[in-house]
Design a protein around this motif. Sequence first.
Motif, PDB file in Angstrom:
ATOM      1  N   ASP A 148       0.834  -1.056  -0.178  1.00 32.07           N
ATOM      2  CA  ASP A 148       0.195   0.231  -0.022  1.00 32.07           C
ATOM      3  C   ASP A 148       0.980   1.293  -0.014  1.00 32.07           C
ATOM      4  OD1 ASP A 148      -2.220  -1.629   0.206  1.00 32.07           O
ATOM      5  OD2 ASP A 148      -2.185  -1.565   2.543  1.00 32.07           O
ATOM      6  N   VAL A 149       1.229   1.841  -1.254  1.00 37.24           N
ATOM      7  CA  VAL A 149       2.058   2.964  -1.237  1.00 37.24           C
ATOM      8  C   VAL A 149       1.474   4.014  -0.521  1.00 37.24           C
ATOM      9  CG1 VAL A 149       3.239   4.273  -3.077  1.00 37.24           C
ATOM     10  CG2 VAL A 149       2.824   1.788  -3.570  1.00 37.24           C
ATOM     11  N   THR A 150       0.330   4.430  -0.937  1.00 36.43           N
ATOM     12  CA  THR A 150      -0.341   5.199  -0.421  1.00 36.43           C
ATOM     13  C   THR A 150      -1.527   5.065   0.102  1.00 36.43           C
ATOM     14  OG1 THR A 150      -1.559   6.605  -2.282  1.00 36.43           O
ATOM     15  CG2 THR A 150       0.791   7.184  -1.443  1.00 36.43           C
ATOM     16  N   ASP A 151      -2.541   5.869   0.688  1.00 32.33           N
ATOM     17  CA  ASP A 151      -4.000   5.469   0.926  1.00 32.33           C
ATOM     18  C   ASP A 151      -4.945   5.388  -0.408  1.00 32.33           C
ATOM     19  OD1 ASP A 151      -3.550   5.460   3.459  1.00 32.33           O
ATOM     20  OD2 ASP A 151      -4.315   7.305   3.840  1.00 32.33           O
ATOM     21  N   ARG A 152      -4.427   5.709  -1.510  1.00 38.50           N
ATOM     22  CA  ARG A 152      -4.897   5.459  -2.862  1.00 38.50           C
ATOM     23  C   ARG A 152      -4.300   4.615  -3.747  1.00 38.50           C
ATOM     24  NH1 ARG A 152      -8.803   9.555  -3.672  1.00 38.50           N
ATOM     25  NH2 ARG A 152      -8.556  11.193  -2.324  1.00 38.50           N
ATOM     26  N   LEU A 153      -3.085   4.283  -3.571  1.00 41.17           N
ATOM     27  CA  LEU A 153      -2.136   3.435  -4.514  1.00 41.17           C
ATOM     28  C   LEU A 153      -1.760   2.181  -3.767  1.00 41.17           C
ATOM     29  CD1 LEU A 153      -0.876   3.238  -7.457  1.00 41.17           C
ATOM     30  CD2 LEU A 153       1.121   4.332  -6.254  1.00 41.17           C
ATOM     31  N   ASP A 154      -2.045   1.121  -4.181  1.00 42.69           N
ATOM     32  CA  ASP A 154      -1.487  -0.229  -4.040  1.00 42.69           C
ATOM     33  C   ASP A 154      -0.941  -0.921  -5.044  1.00 42.69           C
ATOM     34  OD1 ASP A 154      -3.692  -2.381  -4.550  1.00 42.69           O
ATOM     35  OD2 ASP A 154      -4.765  -0.707  -3.840  1.00 42.69           O
ATOM     36  N   LEU A 155      -0.033  -1.650  -4.933  1.00 42.16           N
ATOM     37  CA  LEU A 155       0.575  -2.558  -6.036  1.00 42.16           C
ATOM     38  C   LEU A 155       0.376  -3.977  -5.478  1.00 42.16           C
ATOM     39  CD1 LEU A 155       3.849  -0.413  -6.385  1.00 42.16           C
ATOM     40  CD2 LEU A 155       1.717   0.134  -7.441  1.00 42.16           C
ATOM     41  N   SER A 156       0.551  -4.993  -6.371  1.00 45.47           N
ATOM     42  CA  SER A 156       0.450  -6.407  -6.123  1.00 45.47           C
ATOM     43  C   SER A 156       1.669  -6.961  -7.081  1.00 45.47           C
ATOM     44  CB  SER A 156      -0.836  -7.137  -6.159  1.00 45.47           C
ATOM     45  OG  SER A 156      -1.213  -6.868  -7.514  1.00 45.47           O
ATOM     46  N   LEU A 157       2.211  -7.969  -6.868  1.00 44.94           N
ATOM     47  CA  LEU A 157       3.018  -8.784  -7.678  1.00 44.94           C
ATOM     48  C   LEU A 157       2.903 -10.514  -7.500  1.00 44.94           C
ATOM     49  CD1 LEU A 157       5.600  -8.241  -9.485  1.00 44.94           C
ATOM     50  CD2 LEU A 157       7.027  -8.543  -7.859  1.00 44.94           C
ATOM     51  N   ALA A 158       2.967 -11.217  -8.677  1.00 45.29           N
ATOM     52  CA  ALA A 158       3.143 -12.303  -8.246  1.00 45.29           C
ATOM     53  C   ALA A 158       4.332 -12.956  -9.305  1.00 45.29           C
ATOM     54  CB  ALA A 158       1.707 -13.119  -8.694  1.00 45.29           C
ATOM     55  N   TYR A 159       4.898 -13.863  -9.042  1.00 43.14           N
ATOM     56  CA  TYR A 159       5.993 -14.662  -9.673  1.00 43.14           C
ATOM     57  C   TYR A 159       6.177 -15.897  -9.534  1.00 43.14           C
ATOM     58  CZ  TYR A 159      10.597 -15.875 -11.526  1.00 43.14           C
ATOM     59  OH  TYR A 159      11.449 -16.666 -12.228  1.00 43.14           O
TER      60      TYR A 159
END
Length: 663
Positions: free
Chosen positions: A521-532
């Motif tokens: 959760d980079v900010t309250d508005r932006l989140d990232l997810s990653l799968a490898y």
Amino acid sequence: MAHHLRLGVLATLFLTTAASAQETVELDPIIVSGGLTPVEAKKYGRAATVLTSEDLEARGTQYVADVLRQVPGLSVSRTGSFGGLTQVRLRGHEGNHTLVLIDGVDVAAPNQGEYDFGGLIAADIERIEVIRGPQSALYGSNAIGGVISITTKRAEEPGVSGRFGTEVGSDGTTQLDFALRARGERGELSFSAARRDTGGFDVSQTPGGGGDDDGDENKTYNLTGRLFLSDTVTIGATLRHTDRISDFDTFNFAAPTAAGLVTDSIANAEVQETFGSVFAEADLWGGRMSNRLTLSFADIDRQGRDGTGAKNQDNTGTRRKVAYQGTVALDAATLDAANHTLTFGAEWERLTYRENDPTVVFNPGQLIRQEREQTAYVLEYQGDFGNGLSTQISVRHDDNDKFRDFTTYAAGASYLLPNGTTRLHASYGTGVQNPTLIEQFGFYADFVGNPDLKPEQSEGWDIGVEQQFWDGRGIIDLTYFDETLTDEIGSRFDPVLNASVPVNNTGTSTRKGIEAAARLDVTDRLDLSLAYTWLDASEPVPGLFGGTRDAIEIRRPEHEISLGINYALPNDRTRLRLDATHVAGLYDSDFKTASFISGNPADDFDRVKLKDYTVVNLGFTHDINDRVQLNGRITNLFDENYEELEGYGTQGRTMYLGVSARF
């Protein structure tokens, strides 16, 4: 390189416009299908991924298979257009090594032991749990690769509620879905219906664009309900029916070129799938023991027409299962208060399959209904030792009427370190996979059954670490796995019979790799997810000069990485979603050569490497008000030309727009 640059520009755009206000969605802490009874995720020793309805909504994808592409350890391959045969493989295993449950009902086709994800629409799905690694000690055959458990939506609040949605898009695509749900003090009832039609595209990629489009028509209905007869007794039922018609093109073995493998035709398949269950639950001893008795069934009918329009298939497969399960608290007066529980169960299952139309069979024996039965007994212990250590141990014995009986084992452990942010998890398990009815009895003119086949056996383990960071706003889970499979069932061409015959391969198939999942959760508005996923999967095949050699397992990429970016605009009503998936090291069988009719068994295992590719999807949702939402997406944003199976075209850039309303 150009695709990667465009992906980088889009990612940078999302990152640099980040502000603050989106409420992040946390995964439910309970894994319902992780054991015979639910297990808290933080105490679960096996590798698992949970997708919620919020995850499905954010991606905007209308087919469950496309949502699963972002799960580590999982690969998806579709034979062309929507509605085409869609296989899901876990940790490099075959499609029929993955047990698929919908509302607790096994939905695999009885003849092939595999569920075709081509017809599973996501509109009424509440939750998907993916359990990786051998699970036969809990679920028996068809679970040596893992389990995918799907739960449909229920009423979330007292009273009557519902939903209506519609979507239009490229290739003449339309969808209508409707749901009506009711919940009261004595029970609940949920009904949903969806219809999706698409004109599709030309899977054969006919030069000049003159081929017919291969479309799909899907109608799905789902009904679930529970009635609380008393504070301790509940009865319930589930019923699901899918009726679909899917077009496809003709596949030509030993075509001289890749362009000739799949050619335009008017072939199609009609499938009617009906699944259901009736169950009763009762608590005893003041809540110290729970009991559940379930009767479930599956009926799958399939009719097909060849490239000339002539009927060439008409068959029926059935499954009937009776299962009992009891759970008792070992250290407390109630199950809710217990740290140690013991679950015991027994089940009986019968599978049947037959061809129905004497005008399309190749010999009268195919009209005879073939069947087999098995009985199983299972025990599971779950323990929480209160110091961060939790364990799950299970053992199962299967009595088969056609094959050798088997006993399988599994154990998992989770340990939360004293720092409260690092969790270690590990598991070990053995598995067994019975031959399918097709492999046992044949049923096809060019495929002869082998009643002497032995069940496949697997053994596997994994170990991983889950680490939280940045005050819990980020988490990464890294798992290494190693599995072996013996007596893997393959096929050999018999020149005397002029047909393929299933056989148990000599030697050991190996599967090892790394699974990584991360969220930030980079900010309250932006989140990232990653799968490898990194996968090294091979199988033993006959050598050119005797003995065996290792060959790469097909349709399982060596590398697969997925990136997801969610961003909420400052208006707090609009959310953007970008998904990008890169696939590398994907192989398929080289069906182009005439070696498939040469009689040389070594020639049956030629491989061809497919082009690496990157697919980017972009979508949005916008809340018009508290009950009405607008949504849209662009799939394959950069119009990537790629293949998941050699010869089968994939869809180019498409656009969709929809609206839904809750009441």
